[in-house]
Enzyme design. Structure first.
Site, PDB file in Angstrom:
ATOM      1  N   MET A 292     -65.733  17.585  26.595  1.00 45.10           N
ATOM      2  CA  MET A 292     -65.107  16.517  27.364  1.00 45.10           C
ATOM      3  C   MET A 292     -63.641  16.366  26.991  1.00 45.10           C
ATOM      4  SD  MET A 292     -66.568  13.830  29.280  1.00 45.10           S
ATOM      5  CE  MET A 292     -67.658  12.699  28.451  1.00 45.10           C
ATOM      6  N   ARG A 296     -60.708  16.527  29.623  1.00 47.46           N
ATOM      7  CA  ARG A 296     -59.766  15.437  29.868  1.00 47.46           C
ATOM      8  C   ARG A 296     -58.334  15.942  30.011  1.00 47.46           C
ATOM      9  NH1 ARG A 296     -62.667  10.608  26.214  1.00 47.46           N
ATOM     10  NH2 ARG A 296     -64.241  10.222  27.831  1.00 47.46           N
ATOM     11  N   TYR A 440     -62.723   9.818  36.808  1.00 41.29           N
ATOM     12  CA  TYR A 440     -63.740  10.676  36.177  1.00 41.29           C
ATOM     13  C   TYR A 440     -63.331  11.220  34.806  1.00 41.29           C
ATOM     14  CZ  TYR A 440     -61.918  14.867  38.862  1.00 41.29           C
ATOM     15  OH  TYR A 440     -61.207  15.886  39.416  1.00 41.29           O
ATOM     16  N   GLU A 441     -64.291  11.780  34.108  1.00 47.78           N
ATOM     17  CA  GLU A 441     -64.120  12.174  32.687  1.00 47.78           C
ATOM     18  C   GLU A 441     -63.723  10.985  31.817  1.00 47.78           C
ATOM     19  OE1 GLU A 441     -65.032  14.944  31.521  1.00 47.78           O
ATOM     20  OE2 GLU A 441     -65.201  16.116  33.336  1.00 47.78           O
ATOM     21  N   GLY A 442     -64.272   9.819  32.123  1.00 47.18           N
ATOM     22  CA  GLY A 442     -63.906   8.606  31.399  1.00 47.18           C
ATOM     23  C   GLY A 442     -62.781   7.906  32.135  1.00 47.18           C
TER      24      GLY A 442
END
Lengths: 591, 591
Positions: A292, A296, A440-442
């Protein structure tokens, strides 16, 4: 129809001159990345982005993906051929481990090509992008057998990959995850549950799709401590390692989204699907987060990429569209009106974009280089410093470049006036595509919490202390006149960031809500400091070459950044120091 | 499916308490607007917005409008019935001249209902909205016969209206306009040309469509001095004033747009269509601008309206969605997680929205009241002051509320995380709909130029001098403790705006590019000052009633604004004072 021209020249400046990659030629991967090879890859990457991917961007948006009743998904016209060309060109394996067939080149170079493909066609670039993420996860956590089984074909692009985290009731808070894994007794598990928002979850591009799925093994602890990672192929491999029996998993539906229509965002239903544990039981999140963090960076890159293509098109429009006369007298006296680029407010929107984009590009490259050095440097101190920076800066690359990237695209659209709002000009798509990158991705709020709550305090605040010390040294070193304004701005911005950091340390521990309340503006101030640093590095590189147009333009663009971006620093500091009191004052029911 | 609940309580606070409309009860229109009547209208307006228009908003986005080969256009399912209900309810004529069948109520009240209808269904509200604009233009410039012919049926809504300015090669720069008007010899003209982006240009809602079209009479001067305005009905009226022969004009196509799909944005082809001159030859722009100024208030209102509905939905989501635990310990210990509204960064996004929206609502209402007083006051000094304010503040209402409204909607979407990006939740539509408000009725850049280039200097800088003097007086007056922080913030923001104004006067005349380069940030700083003034007025009204929840919440929301919005002032001042040099430094070809 929007056009795209890859920023090859700018990347040569960054990789050769600013970052001077050849200084690392003794390191694995870098040794193969001689200047000639780098240039050739940038130029070939530009070609596939410009000639193969960009022409499919509008059609991808218009057609989207379509799902049949049997759960199969068709990508837009042309995507399949383009994917084949992309995979055959070896682009999927550019910076992957040579042990499994990759070319092992630096990620820094891989991300440069990544900007080009994402700018040309963000929805398309997500198919290889997710595959890259899944490859990283298997590399980080898979057994030798798993690596040998899956990686070679993912690296050639014969197969693609996905990441399955989110469920309807759990996104950010993965502790709530319910997907179950029950041992089959033969070393495999039966995976059952529903995953949503699975990018590239089902499609017609590749011979197999390797899903990496978070699930809870029967009897595992509640919360994040009971989550394991599984590899769940769409087609179970036969004894020869070829796709065989269809696994019991299916795309249950496609999301209708604001943008990235060309990427299939799937509801994935796992119905006792056969999967194999990756890494240790209950340690799935750790592996997922390795990947992840790299993903990011990739999302920050998308923010930059879409900003770049939007900028290029708004610039072309501004030179072409004749409307009104310059405030200082006609500039195109023989035409019916002047091109709108003569108007200061149009310039403002263009220069806001340009001066952001060039610094953002430097920032992603600089951070990606830290990632390379963390893994490849032969010097322990360098690896430590690089690892610290990679950890500290990743949430900033992700959130700042996507927040500002979205606004940059919005500026580009605004330059078009009414045409910006009409789909055929393509600016609407860029804005719609870019909007997901903040989520997305946090989400960007989660990035800010990660920065304030974890990355700042890491190793006794070692990363940020290094960052401050290196900026101080750079400022102390001084430079020629052309660089002095940059050094002054950097010193000022760094001082604000230091003050903000001290405020956080002082107040955030007393009341965690203060930390949360300040996190967004702290990240913004941090991002601004990073881009000011990048402009300083670029100015130092460009100043000795003043007189050549490219370097003169670079210095002029940077001065605009100093004038028009740097003043945001004190505002963010003031906002963060306001604390949590007024933010949390109202009862939820009174809002 | 998003929901909507009209802000009736907030409007009662503004109209009765802050603006105290009943003080004007001796004036025409206001005399009928007794508190009871105002409340009844707000409540009935809320009902039609909530129950009739809001339920059609998603379907309007999904279906859009469809054009048949014969040029006819069908609006989305349900729009026709809703329009009929809306027209029969008398909503089209709420604040129009009673002489032509309107109810003559204050525009201030009309705009309150306008917020509700635009929030519920922006694309729908544009059909009556454009009709209102065309009605204003005919009122301002039409002959008695024209007024009697067209206005009564436009005010009942039996007919609708449009404004036709833009052509493919000319938007902002109307001097380039080419549509021709040739006298027919019978008092009418033959209008020929193509107009684009004509909102509500063709549809199935009304019995006739009254187009107001800018065109150049044969032999008229070039540029803006040769533009005339014509009324061109879709159906030429017969001797009884009923729609008769079809005029030779047609919708040649519908634009595919980012949002407001439920409104038909038409290419309109005029092929010798019969039209009649409105007002004097070559003076068409003057009439058009009378109406445009009012229309610009309406666009600012749309920015607010969409921000409000987005806020409501993001608030509901934030209370409902369980994810993670509060940083200060669980708030919902018996549930699987806390509602995300406990997280400071989610609060930040909600409070940014709420504290903007409430001040923006006050600002539109306050400015609309100036418009009413300009026309209706029996005191010359009041009319002059009101006219000054209306002129000065209209570009700020339009641009600031739409710039910030769009960002507010984007914050609302962000609260939803991934769901914000999925169409079915409705937040995407709000963002897509809101984006047009920064563009139409004069881009926000044009608003900033209008402010800096025209409105500021008007009448020897009288409007802004009055504005400063009234703020100084308000600050000097002082107030109770609860109001003091507002007064301090207002004094500070005003001082920055004064400094910015002085800088403009000093530098903008020496080099017009400085004025253009500063215009955006000057407008932003001005908008911030206006909203700070509005919060001060609201706080003064609320403070004596502290202890009651509504007023306590109002004061708390305002304090958030002081903490988190007011710090933007010095940034805008610093940016504008950077001037034009770095903005204009690069050759266009070097960008």
């Amino acid at each position: 129809m929007p056009s795209y021209s890859a920023p090859t020249r700018d990347y040569k400046f960054l990789l050769h001159e600013v970052l001077n990659l050849s200084q690392y030629e003794s390191l694995p991967g870098f040794s193969e990345a001689s200047p000639d090879v780098v240039d050739a890859i940038l130029e070939e990457g530009a070609k596939i982005a410009e000639n193969v991917l960009a022409p499919l961007n509008r059609i991808g948006d218009e057609q989207g993906c379509t799902r049949s009743d049997d759960g199969s998904v068709k990508t837009p016209d042309g995507f399949k051929d383009a994917y084949q060309q992309f995979a055959e060109g070896g682009w999927m394996g550019l910076s992957h481990d040579p042990e499994y067939g990759g070319q092992g080149l630096p990620h820094t170079l891989g991300l440069a090509v990544g900007e080009m493909t994402s700018a040309a066609n963000m929805a398309f670039a997500m198919y290889p992008g997710l595959t890259g993420g899944a490859t990283q996860a298997l590399l980080a956590g898979g057994s030798e057998e798993q690596k040998n089984t899956y990686l070679p074909k993912m690296i050639t692009g014969e197969w693609t990959g996905t990441m399955n985290l989110t469920e309807p009731h759990c996104g950010t808070d993965l502790g709530l995850l319910r997907t179950k894994a029950v041992p089959n007794g033969d070393g495999s598990y039966a995976i059952t549950g529903q995953k949503i928002w699975i990018s590239s979850g089902e499609h017609d591009l590749s011979g197999n799709i390797i899903h990496l799925v978070l699930a809870r093994i029967e009897g595992a602890p509640d919360g994040v401590k009971g989550i394991s990672l599984f590899v769940v192929p769409k087609y179970i491999l036969d004894d020869d390692g070829n796709p065989g029996e269809r696994n019991t998993l299916q795309c249950g539906g496609l999301e209708e989204k604001m943008g990235i229509h060309g990427n299939a965002t799937c509801v994935m239903n796992y119905d006792g699907a056969k999967g194999w544990l990756v890494g240790e039981e209950n340690k799935g999140l750790k592996v997922m987060f390795v990947m992840m963090n790299e993903a990011r960076l990739g999302v920050g890159l998308q923010g930059l990429a879409v900003a770049e293509v939007a900028y290029q098109n708004s610039l072309a429009f501004a030179k072409d569209r004749l409307q009104g006369r310059a405030l200082t007298g006609p500039k195109n006296p023989n035409g019916p009106a002047d091109p709108i680029i003569v108007h200061p407010d149009v310039r403002r929107m263009l220069m806001d974009q340009k001066s952001f984009i060039e610094a953002a590009r430097c920032f992603v490259s600089w951070t990606a280089l830290q990632g390379d050095l963390e893994h490849k440097s032969d010097d322990a101190a360098t690896r430590e410093r690089a690892g610290d920076y990679m950890a500290l800066l990743t949430p900033i690359v992700k959130a700042y470049l996507t927040d500002k990237g979205f606004l940059s695209v919005s500026n580009g659209l605004q330059v078009f006036g009414g045409s910006g709002y009409v789909e055929e000009w393509g600016m609407s798509q860029f804005l719609r595509d870019a909007r997901i990158t903040l989520i997305y991705e946090g989400t960007n709020g989660i990035q800010a919490l990660d920065l304030v709550g974890r990355k700042l305090a890491m190793n006794g605040m070692r990363p940020i202390s290094t960052f401050f010390a290196e900026i101080d040294a750079l400022v102390a070193e001084g430079g020629p006149d052309a660089v002095k304004p940059y050094l002054e701005a950097l010193a000022a911005t760094k001082a604000q960031l230091k003050e903000g950091t001290d405020w956080l340390v002082e107040n955030g521990l007393k009341n965690f809500d203060h930390a949360g309340a300040a996190s967004h503006d702290y990240l913004q101030l941090f991002g601004l400091t990073c881009l000011t640093l990048m402009w300083t590095l670029m100015a130092k590189t460009a100043a000795p070459k003043a007189g050549e147009a490219f370097y003169d333009n670079k210095l002029a663009t940077g001065r605009y950044f100093l004038d028009r971006w740097v003043p945001e620093g004190p505002m963010h500091l003031a906002k963060m120091k306001a604390g949590a009191d007024s933010m949390m004052a109202l009862d939820a029911e009174a809002m």
